[in-house]
Design a protein around this motif. Sequence first.
Motif, PDB file in Angstrom:
ATOM      1  N   VAL A  63      44.153  29.623  35.576  1.00 57.65           N
ATOM      2  CA  VAL A  63      44.086  30.699  34.587  1.00 57.65           C
ATOM      3  C   VAL A  63      43.842  32.072  35.227  1.00 57.65           C
ATOM      4  O   VAL A  63      44.573  33.017  34.926  1.00 57.65           O
ATOM      5  CB  VAL A  63      43.044  30.389  33.479  1.00 57.65           C
ATOM      6  N   PRO A  64      42.848  32.222  36.106  1.00 57.33           N
ATOM      7  CA  PRO A  64      42.651  33.558  36.702  1.00 57.33           C
ATOM      8  C   PRO A  64      43.875  34.054  37.470  1.00 57.33           C
ATOM      9  O   PRO A  64      44.165  35.259  37.463  1.00 57.33           O
ATOM     10  CB  PRO A  64      41.466  33.366  37.648  1.00 57.33           C
ATOM     11  N   TRP A  65      44.597  33.154  38.107  1.00 55.57           N
ATOM     12  CA  TRP A  65      45.793  33.547  38.853  1.00 55.57           C
ATOM     13  C   TRP A  65      46.897  33.998  37.903  1.00 55.57           C
ATOM     14  O   TRP A  65      47.597  34.979  38.171  1.00 55.57           O
ATOM     15  CB  TRP A  65      46.273  32.401  39.730  1.00 55.57           C
ATOM     16  N   ILE A  66      47.060  33.285  36.819  1.00 53.43           N
ATOM     17  CA  ILE A  66      48.082  33.650  35.833  1.00 53.43           C
ATOM     18  C   ILE A  66      47.744  35.011  35.222  1.00 53.43           C
ATOM     19  O   ILE A  66      48.607  35.881  35.099  1.00 53.43           O
ATOM     20  CB  ILE A  66      48.208  32.558  34.747  1.00 53.43           C
ATOM     21  N   VAL A  67      46.481  35.178  34.853  1.00 51.98           N
ATOM     22  CA  VAL A  67      46.050  36.449  34.255  1.00 51.98           C
ATOM     23  C   VAL A  67      46.211  37.589  35.266  1.00 51.98           C
ATOM     24  O   VAL A  67      46.678  38.676  34.914  1.00 51.98           O
ATOM     25  CB  VAL A  67      44.598  36.347  33.737  1.00 51.98           C
ATOM     26  N   SER A  68      45.856  37.351  36.511  1.00 51.16           N
ATOM     27  CA  SER A  68      46.016  38.376  37.549  1.00 51.16           C
ATOM     28  C   SER A  68      47.480  38.769  37.716  1.00 51.16           C
ATOM     29  O   SER A  68      47.800  39.955  37.902  1.00 51.16           O
ATOM     30  CB  SER A  68      45.468  37.879  38.890  1.00 51.16           C
ATOM     31  N   GLY A  69      48.357  37.790  37.651  1.00 52.97           N
ATOM     32  CA  GLY A  69      49.791  38.087  37.727  1.00 52.97           C
ATOM     33  C   GLY A  69      50.249  38.957  36.577  1.00 52.97           C
ATOM     34  O   GLY A  69      51.040  39.886  36.760  1.00 52.97           O
ATOM     35  N   LEU A  70      49.738  38.674  35.370  1.00 52.52           N
ATOM     36  CA  LEU A  70      50.094  39.484  34.217  1.00 52.52           C
ATOM     37  C   LEU A  70      49.548  40.905  34.357  1.00 52.52           C
ATOM     38  O   LEU A  70      50.246  41.876  34.033  1.00 52.52           O
ATOM     39  CB  LEU A  70      49.578  38.846  32.922  1.00 52.52           C
ATOM     40  N   VAL A  71      48.325  41.030  34.847  1.00 51.04           N
ATOM     41  CA  VAL A  71      47.750  42.361  35.083  1.00 51.04           C
ATOM     42  C   VAL A  71      48.641  43.136  36.053  1.00 51.04           C
ATOM     43  O   VAL A  71      48.981  44.305  35.808  1.00 51.04           O
ATOM     44  CB  VAL A  71      46.309  42.267  35.634  1.00 51.04           C
ATOM     45  N   ALA A  72      49.042  42.490  37.139  1.00 48.09           N
ATOM     46  CA  ALA A  72      49.907  43.149  38.123  1.00 48.09           C
ATOM     47  C   ALA A  72      51.225  43.581  37.493  1.00 48.09           C
ATOM     48  O   ALA A  72      51.718  44.692  37.747  1.00 48.09           O
ATOM     49  CB  ALA A  72      50.156  42.219  39.314  1.00 48.09           C
ATOM     50  N   TRP A  73      51.781  42.729  36.649  1.00 45.91           N
ATOM     51  CA  TRP A  73      53.046  43.059  35.988  1.00 45.91           C
ATOM     52  C   TRP A  73      52.896  44.287  35.086  1.00 45.91           C
ATOM     53  O   TRP A  73      53.715  45.199  35.120  1.00 45.91           O
ATOM     54  CB  TRP A  73      53.550  41.856  35.195  1.00 45.91           C
TER      55      TRP A  73
END
Length: 163
Positions: free
Chosen positions: A133-143
């Motif tokens: 979950v934190p990795w997925i959320v971090s990816g969305l933040v980066a996007w």
Amino acid sequence: MEPAAQAAEGRRESAEERADRRWNELLQEVRVAQTGVQILFGFLLTVVFTPRFPTLAAPERAIYVVTLCLGAAATGALIGPVAFHRFVTGRNIKPQTVVWASRLTIVGLLLLLATIISAFLLILRVALHDSAVPWIVSGLVAWFLLCWFALPAWARHRYAGDR
């Protein structure tokens, strides 16, 4: 403004005409963001009344409260330019109004970003219960940062010298 200065800026318009144009452009942008934040905030308001809400663990409830507060703040900031304009209309300060409304809009977009990320975090925590979950959320933040801030900043820097 002198003709040479007007030509350098690419338009022949007075300060008042520029303020009117910039205000109309800002309103079009804010309409899109307002609609999105109002729909998101409306859904967030209903979550507490769903049958599943009482079963949420304390961390998820905390994330929900933070998300709800961020959504309320984003709504206020993105509706703020309309109220700002209404209170100062007729005072001959439209150029300053555009600057302040633009700042409110940027704050609103930052709060909307935080709201979306927080809601996404909550949903993924409930749906996945996974360490990814934190990795997925971090990816969305980066996007979002790339789409909303980095690309426009790059374009502004890249093409600023072409004027």
